[in-house]
Write an enzyme that holds these catalytic residues in place. Structure first.
Site, PDB file in Angstrom:
ATOM      1  N   HIS A  69       0.840  -1.211   0.000  1.00  0.00           N
ATOM      2  CA  HIS A  69       0.000   0.000   0.000  1.00  0.00           C
ATOM      3  C   HIS A  69       0.865   1.248   0.000  1.00  0.00           C
ATOM      4  O   HIS A  69       1.935   1.293   0.623  1.00  0.00           O
ATOM      5  CB  HIS A  69      -0.996  -0.001   1.166  1.00  0.00           C
ATOM      6  CG  HIS A  69      -0.393  -0.058   2.533  1.00  0.00           C
ATOM      7  ND1 HIS A  69       0.060   1.062   3.209  1.00  0.00           N
ATOM      8  CD2 HIS A  69      -0.180  -1.095   3.392  1.00  0.00           C
ATOM      9  CE1 HIS A  69       0.512   0.718   4.405  1.00  0.00           C
ATOM     10  NE2 HIS A  69       0.397  -0.597   4.531  1.00  0.00           N
ATOM     11  N   ASP A  71      -0.186   4.301   1.016  1.00  0.00           N
ATOM     12  CA  ASP A  71      -0.550   5.257   2.057  1.00  0.00           C
ATOM     13  C   ASP A  71       0.179   4.957   3.361  1.00  0.00           C
ATOM     14  O   ASP A  71       0.670   3.844   3.585  1.00  0.00           O
ATOM     15  CB  ASP A  71      -2.061   5.247   2.290  1.00  0.00           C
ATOM     16  CG  ASP A  71      -2.583   3.878   2.726  1.00  0.00           C
ATOM     17  OD1 ASP A  71      -2.421   2.910   1.965  1.00  0.00           O
ATOM     18  OD2 ASP A  71      -3.153   3.775   3.833  1.00  0.00           O
ATOM     19  N   ASP A 101       6.325   0.612   7.286  1.00  0.00           N
ATOM     20  CA  ASP A 101       4.917   0.309   6.952  1.00  0.00           C
ATOM     21  C   ASP A 101       4.390   1.305   5.921  1.00  0.00           C
ATOM     22  O   ASP A 101       3.750   2.277   6.263  1.00  0.00           O
ATOM     23  CB  ASP A 101       4.084   0.372   8.234  1.00  0.00           C
ATOM     24  CG  ASP A 101       2.674  -0.153   8.071  1.00  0.00           C
ATOM     25  OD1 ASP A 101       2.385  -0.782   7.030  1.00  0.00           O
ATOM     26  OD2 ASP A 101       1.864   0.076   8.969  1.00  0.00           O
ATOM     27  N   GLU A 133      -5.084   1.687   2.789  1.00  0.00           N
ATOM     28  CA  GLU A 133      -5.028   0.475   3.600  1.00  0.00           C
ATOM     29  C   GLU A 133      -5.115   0.811   5.078  1.00  0.00           C
ATOM     30  O   GLU A 133      -5.726   0.075   5.860  1.00  0.00           O
ATOM     31  CB  GLU A 133      -3.718  -0.272   3.304  1.00  0.00           C
ATOM     32  CG  GLU A 133      -3.609  -1.657   3.937  1.00  0.00           C
ATOM     33  CD  GLU A 133      -3.030  -1.654   5.343  1.00  0.00           C
ATOM     34  OE1 GLU A 133      -3.072  -2.703   6.018  1.00  0.00           O
ATOM     35  OE2 GLU A 133      -2.539  -0.595   5.790  1.00  0.00           O
ATOM     36  N   GLU A 134      -4.503   1.930   5.473  1.00  0.00           N
ATOM     37  CA  GLU A 134      -4.394   2.270   6.894  1.00  0.00           C
ATOM     38  C   GLU A 134      -5.714   2.710   7.520  1.00  0.00           C
ATOM     39  O   GLU A 134      -5.794   2.885   8.731  1.00  0.00           O
ATOM     40  CB  GLU A 134      -3.339   3.365   7.091  1.00  0.00           C
ATOM     41  CG  GLU A 134      -1.918   2.958   6.742  1.00  0.00           C
ATOM     42  CD  GLU A 134      -1.312   1.966   7.735  1.00  0.00           C
ATOM     43  OE1 GLU A 134      -2.046   1.499   8.630  1.00  0.00           O
ATOM     44  OE2 GLU A 134      -0.115   1.671   7.619  1.00  0.00           O
ATOM     45  N   GLU A 161       3.862  -6.635   3.987  1.00  0.00           N
ATOM     46  CA  GLU A 161       3.833  -5.987   5.297  1.00  0.00           C
ATOM     47  C   GLU A 161       5.041  -6.439   6.120  1.00  0.00           C
ATOM     48  O   GLU A 161       5.574  -7.530   5.915  1.00  0.00           O
ATOM     49  CB  GLU A 161       2.537  -6.340   6.034  1.00  0.00           C
ATOM     50  CG  GLU A 161       1.285  -5.729   5.428  1.00  0.00           C
ATOM     51  CD  GLU A 161       1.096  -4.260   5.762  1.00  0.00           C
ATOM     52  OE1 GLU A 161       1.971  -3.666   6.432  1.00  0.00           O
ATOM     53  OE2 GLU A 161       0.062  -3.699   5.351  1.00  0.00           O
ATOM     54  N   HIS A 347       3.829   3.077  13.004  1.00  0.00           N
ATOM     55  CA  HIS A 347       2.805   3.903  13.639  1.00  0.00           C
ATOM     56  C   HIS A 347       3.322   4.604  14.899  1.00  0.00           C
ATOM     57  O   HIS A 347       2.572   4.782  15.859  1.00  0.00           O
ATOM     58  CB  HIS A 347       1.556   3.078  13.983  1.00  0.00           C
ATOM     59  CG  HIS A 347       0.869   2.495  12.800  1.00  0.00           C
ATOM     60  ND1 HIS A 347      -0.424   1.993  12.848  1.00  0.00           N
ATOM     61  CD2 HIS A 347       1.276   2.307  11.528  1.00  0.00           C
ATOM     62  CE1 HIS A 347      -0.767   1.538  11.662  1.00  0.00           C
ATOM     63  NE2 HIS A 347       0.256   1.712  10.836  1.00  0.00           N
TER      64      HIS A 347
END
Length: 374
Positions: A69, A71, A101, A133-134, A161, A347
Site C-alpha cells: 500500500h 498510504d 509500513d 489500507e491504513e 507488510e 505507527h
C-alpha cells in the site's frame, strides 16, 4: 536508482491515508513506464486517489502479485526527532514515516524492477499497490475486483507488510464500527426533561465489556496471541460541560477474529443492545468503519513452500496484525505475508527500517523473478 534512493523518493510523498494520492501513484507509474512496463492506474470511487497495477512479463499466464500500500498513517507526533517525510540515515537505520509500513517493501520491489524487466519471464510478476489500507483496507477491494480483466488468475499474492522477511501464513480478521446515540440536551438541574446520551451509552459499553470477557473462553487457535478472538472499546466521546445534559455520545469498537469466526458477527450483540435503547426515545446510529477477513493459508500450499525457499527463513504460522492478504484469499487467491521491517516500529515517532532488511527484500523479489524465468 538503488533501493535507498527509491525509499528516499517514496518517503518524501506525504501520502497519508484518506488523502489524494495522485502524486505518489503518478511518480511510481512514470518510474515503471521508464522500463517499458505496462501500468494501469485504477481510480477509486472517491475520485481523488487510485490503486496502481503493473505487469512484468506475459499478463495472460498465471504468475505472482507483489502487494503493497502507498498510504501511511499521519506523522503529527511531537516526538519525531527529524522531519518525518524526509528520509534520514544513521548507520543501518533509515528513519521516516512509512519506512517500515510499508514503503520499504515498495522501494525493494521497484529496485528489483530493472533486474526482472531484463529477464524473459515465463510467468509474470505483477505489482499491486493500493491506497487507504491504513483506514480499513478501503482501496484494495476495488483493485481485486478488476484483476480478471488485468491478468490471468495469479498463482499467489505476496503481501509485503513488515514481517522480518519471514513468511506468515495467517492473521486475524477485523471489523470496526461506531455507535452514535442521540439524546436530548438541557440543564443538568432538570434531568427529567432531557435524555442523557452518555448514560445510555453505558449500557452499550457494558455489553461490549461482557462480550470481550466471553470471548476469552474460546474458541481458541494456538497460532495466535492471544489465542482467542477479541473485542474492545477504543474511543468514547460525549458531552460539553458537567452542567449540560449530553445529547450525543459516540463509541468506536473493534473486533479481531481468529480464522473461522466472522469479525462483524462478534459486534452483533453490542449492536443489538444499542438498538434496544431506541425504545427509550434515543436515536441510534450504527456505522461500520472497516472490515477485512482473516488469513489462513494451509501449511501445505505451494506458496507456503515457495517463500521460505526465496528468503532462507522459516515461515511463521500467524501474526496478530491484519493485512490485505485476507481480502485476496477471500477472492480465491492464495496469499501470504512477507516483507522487510518490524511491525513494532510502525505507527510511532522515528519509524525506521534497516538497510540490511531492504536489501534482503530486494534479493527475495529478484529470486522470485529468477523462479518465474526458469
Amino acid at each position: 536508482m538503488d533501493v535507498f534512493d527509491l525509499l528516499d523518493r517514496l518517503v518524501a510523498f506525504p501520502s497519508v491515508a484518506g488523502k489524494p494520492n495522485g502524486d505518489i501513484a503518478g511518480w511510481i507509474g512514470a518510474y515503471l513506464a521508464g522500463y517499458g512496463i505496462k501500468v494501469t492506474l485504477l481510480p477509486g470511487p472517491e475520485g481523488d486517489r487510485s490503486n496502481l497495477f503493473a505487469t512484468i512479463g506475459p499478463a495472460d499466464v498465471p504468475g505472482y502479485i507483489l502487494s503493497g500500500h502507498m498510504d501511511v498513517v499521519p506523522a503529527g507526533e511531537p516526538q519525531w526527532t527529524s522531519a518525518p517525510f524526509t528520509l534520514r540515515r544513521e548507520g543501518e537505520r533509515l528513519y521516516g514515516r512509512g519506512t517500515t509500513d510499508m514503503k520499504g517493501f515498495l522501494a525493494a520491489a521497484l529496485a528489483a524492477v530493472p533486474h526482472m524487466a531484463g529477464q524473459r519471464l515465463a510467468r509474470p510478476i505483477h505489482l499491486a499497490f493500493s491506497y487507504d489500507e491504513e483506514v480499513g483496507c478501503r482501496g484494495v477491494p476495488h483493485l481485486i475486483a478488476r484483476l480478471p480483466e488485468l491478468c490471468a488468475k495469479p498463482l499467489g499474492v505476496i503481501v509485503g507488510e513488515p514481517s522480518g522477511m519471514r513468511a506468515v501464513r495467517g492473521h486475524k480478521g477485523k471489523a470496526a464500527a461506531r455507535v452514535t446515540i442521540h439524546g436530548r440536551s438541557g440543564h443538568s438541574s432538570r434531568p427529567d426533561l432531557g435524555l442523557n446520551a452518555i448514560h445510555a451509552m453505558a449500557d452499550v459499553l457494558s455489553a461490549a465489556v461482557s462480550e470481550a470477557e466471553r470471548l476469552t473462553h474460546g474458541p481458541f487457535d494456538s497460532a495466535f496471541e492471544p489465542t482467542y478472538s477479541s473485542l474492545q472499546a477504543g474511543v468514547i466521546a460525549g458531552g460539553q460541560s458537567v452542567n449540560i445534559i449530553p445529547d450525543i455520545c459516540t463509541l468506536d469498537l473493534e473486533a479481531r477474529a481468529i480464522p473461522g469466526v466472522d469479525p462483524a458477527g462478534l459486534l452483533a450483540l453490542v449492536k443489538a443492545r444499542a438498538e434496544v435503547i431506541a425504545a427509550d426515545g434515543f436515536k441510534i446510529e450504527w456505522t461500520p468503519i472497516s472490515a477485512y477477513p482473516a488469513l489462513s493459508l494451509p501449511q501445505d500450499a505451494t506458496l507456503a513452500a515457495l517463500l521460505p525457499e526465496l528468503t532462507g527463513e522459516a515461515a511463521l504460522a500467524a501474526v496478530s496484525y491484519g493485512t490485505e492478504a485476507g481480502l485476496y484469499q477471500a477472492a480465491g487467491l492464495d496469499a501470504i505475508i512477507c516483507g522487510p521491517g518490524d511491525i513494532g516500529r510502525a505507527h510511532k515517532p522515528d519509524e525506521y527500517i534497516l538497510a540490511s532488511e531492504l536489501t534482503a527484500c530486494q534479493r527475495m523479489i529478484e529470486a522470485l523473478g529468477a523462479h518465474c524465468a526458469a
